[in-house]
Design a protein around this motif. Structure first.
Motif, PDB file in Angstrom:
ATOM      1  N   UNK A 234       0.827  -1.210   0.000  1.00 24.42           N
ATOM      2  CA  UNK A 234       0.000   0.000   0.000  1.00 24.42           C
ATOM      3  C   UNK A 234       0.856   1.252   0.000  1.00 24.42           C
ATOM      4  N   UNK A 235       1.902   1.272   0.830  1.00 26.06           N
ATOM      5  CA  UNK A 235       2.789   2.431   0.877  1.00 26.06           C
ATOM      6  C   UNK A 235       3.566   2.580  -0.430  1.00 26.06           C
ATOM      7  N   UNK A 236       3.986   1.458  -0.999  1.00 22.22           N
ATOM      8  CA  UNK A 236       4.703   1.514  -2.273  1.00 22.22           C
ATOM      9  C   UNK A 236       3.785   2.003  -3.391  1.00 22.22           C
ATOM     10  N   UNK A 237       2.550   1.522  -3.415  1.00 20.40           N
ATOM     11  CA  UNK A 237       1.590   1.976  -4.426  1.00 20.40           C
ATOM     12  C   UNK A 237       1.343   3.473  -4.296  1.00 20.40           C
ATOM     13  N   UNK A 238       1.216   3.945  -3.064  1.00 20.06           N
ATOM     14  CA  UNK A 238       1.013   5.380  -2.825  1.00 20.06           C
ATOM     15  C   UNK A 238       2.173   6.187  -3.399  1.00 20.06           C
ATOM     16  N   UNK A 239       3.394   5.683  -3.238  1.00 21.30           N
ATOM     17  CA  UNK A 239       4.566   6.385  -3.756  1.00 21.30           C
ATOM     18  C   UNK A 239       4.542   6.480  -5.273  1.00 21.30           C
ATOM     19  N   UNK A 240       4.049   5.444  -5.938  1.00 22.94           N
ATOM     20  CA  UNK A 240       3.947   5.477  -7.403  1.00 22.94           C
ATOM     21  C   UNK A 240       2.841   6.421  -7.844  1.00 22.94           C
ATOM     22  N   UNK A 261      14.126   3.916  -2.029  1.00 18.55           N
ATOM     23  CA  UNK A 261      14.419   5.113  -2.809  1.00 18.55           C
ATOM     24  C   UNK A 261      13.653   6.325  -2.300  1.00 18.55           C
ATOM     25  N   UNK A 262      12.573   6.069  -1.537  1.00 20.75           N
ATOM     26  CA  UNK A 262      11.778   7.141  -0.945  1.00 20.75           C
ATOM     27  C   UNK A 262      12.277   7.505   0.453  1.00 20.75           C
ATOM     28  N   UNK A 263      13.337   6.829   0.911  1.00 25.46           N
ATOM     29  CA  UNK A 263      13.910   7.146   2.219  1.00 25.46           C
ATOM     30  C   UNK A 263      13.477   6.247   3.358  1.00 25.46           C
ATOM     31  N   UNK A 264      12.678   5.215   3.078  1.00 27.22           N
ATOM     32  CA  UNK A 264      12.244   4.296   4.138  1.00 27.22           C
ATOM     33  C   UNK A 264      13.408   3.393   4.534  1.00 27.22           C
ATOM     34  N   UNK A 265      13.643   3.252   5.827  1.00 27.89           N
ATOM     35  CA  UNK A 265      14.724   2.399   6.317  1.00 27.89           C
ATOM     36  C   UNK A 265      14.219   1.320   7.288  1.00 27.89           C
TER      37      UNK A 265
END
Length: 285
Positions: A234-240, A261-265
């Motif tokens: 869900x978070x990855x889809x939101x980023x796209x 690539x969005x800064x999530x660690x």
């Protein structure tokens, strides 16, 4: 009540789906529902299109319970019972969604069928189901939404399908399922180029690890504690879906790589059982 979409306004900000209208197939549970609820937190309009409109004896969630979660999260939901194999029903659902919300900005082709069997075991009716839902369903949904997406200032289509990996290991044990999922990916490959100059982005998203959904019951020797939750997708889809459609198209994203690539660690929060080893998903070397 109708909640107007932003199809006549400038693109949404990079970090928000506020006012956008998403049409998500297979959204009564699992990854589709997680994408819907994440978008709802931005105040988005979400069409929950799936077959389950009554409680299932073995599966959790219906189109109506998902809409309840969407509304509780701050979004606006519309429940539509839909079988993506029915072209007339698809056209009707898209028309109803566009009428209700004033347009469609985003299509998420999440509906999918899976059966990991070889040539000798797989019945042709199961073969047909996978191709009708995965490939044909993705194609007919995309085709039906295109006229509305062309009116959006930041139109996206996101297919939940893998990168095209022709290593024979991904074909030998379940060639039918592999072909069906790759068919969804080929829709991304072709449609991204067809609509590149017309402002509709077509991308694919696939998980690095197995996701804990009802589908794991069809995977041999997979238990939830070795999986991640649908929220990572869900978070990855939101980023796209919050990126500029004219600059982000034709990609085959992997959830973990994209979020890094969005800064999530911190990825432990996505694990069903933090600290347990994770199982890599299919189609990834």
């Amino acid at each position: 009540m109708t909640h107007p979409t932003s199809t006549s306004s400038p693109p949404a900000s990079e970090a928000s789906l506020t006012g956008r209208t998403l049409f998500i197939t297979g959204a009564s549970r699992g990854i589709g529902k997680a994408i819907a609820v994440r978008a709802a937190r931005d105040g988005a309009n979400i069409v929950v299109a799936a077959k389950t409109d009554r409680r299932h004896p073995k599966l959790e969630g219906t189109i109506h319970t998902t809409v309840e979660e969407i509304e509780a999260a701050g979004g606006h939901g519309l429940a539509l019972r839909l079988d993506v194999r029915d072209d007339a029903a698809v056209d009707d659902a898209v028309a109803r969604a566009a009428d209700h919300f004033g347009g469609i900005d985003i299509l998420v082709n999440n509906a999918s069928a899976i059966l990991l069997q070889g040539v000798e075991e797989l019945a042709m009716k199961r073969y047909d189901l996978m191709f009708d839902v995965n490939v044909r369903g993705t194609y007919t949904m995309s085709r039906a939404c295109v006229p509305w997406l062309l009116k959006s200032p930041n139109a996206h289509v996101l297919n939940l399908s893998p990168p095209l990996n022709l290593d024979p290991q991904w074909f030998k044990d379940h060639v039918a399922y592999t072909m069906a999922k790759y068919g969804m990916s080929m829709c991304v490959l072709g449609m991204a180029e067809e609509f590149r100059d017309r402002g509709i982005a077509f991308n694919a998203l696939w998980p690095r690890t197995v996701i804990a959904t009802a589908a794991i019951n069809l995977l041999p020797s997979v238990s939830p504690e070795h999986c991640r939750t649908p929220e990572i997708m869900a978070d990855a889809a939101h980023a796209v879906l919050t990126r500029d459609a004219r600059e982000c198209t034709g990609n085959f994203f992997i959830d973990e790589d994209l979020l890094r690539s969005e800064g999530v660690r911190d990825f432990d929060s996505y694990q069903v059982a933090p600290g347990q080893p994770l199982l890599k998903d299919l189609f990834l070397d």
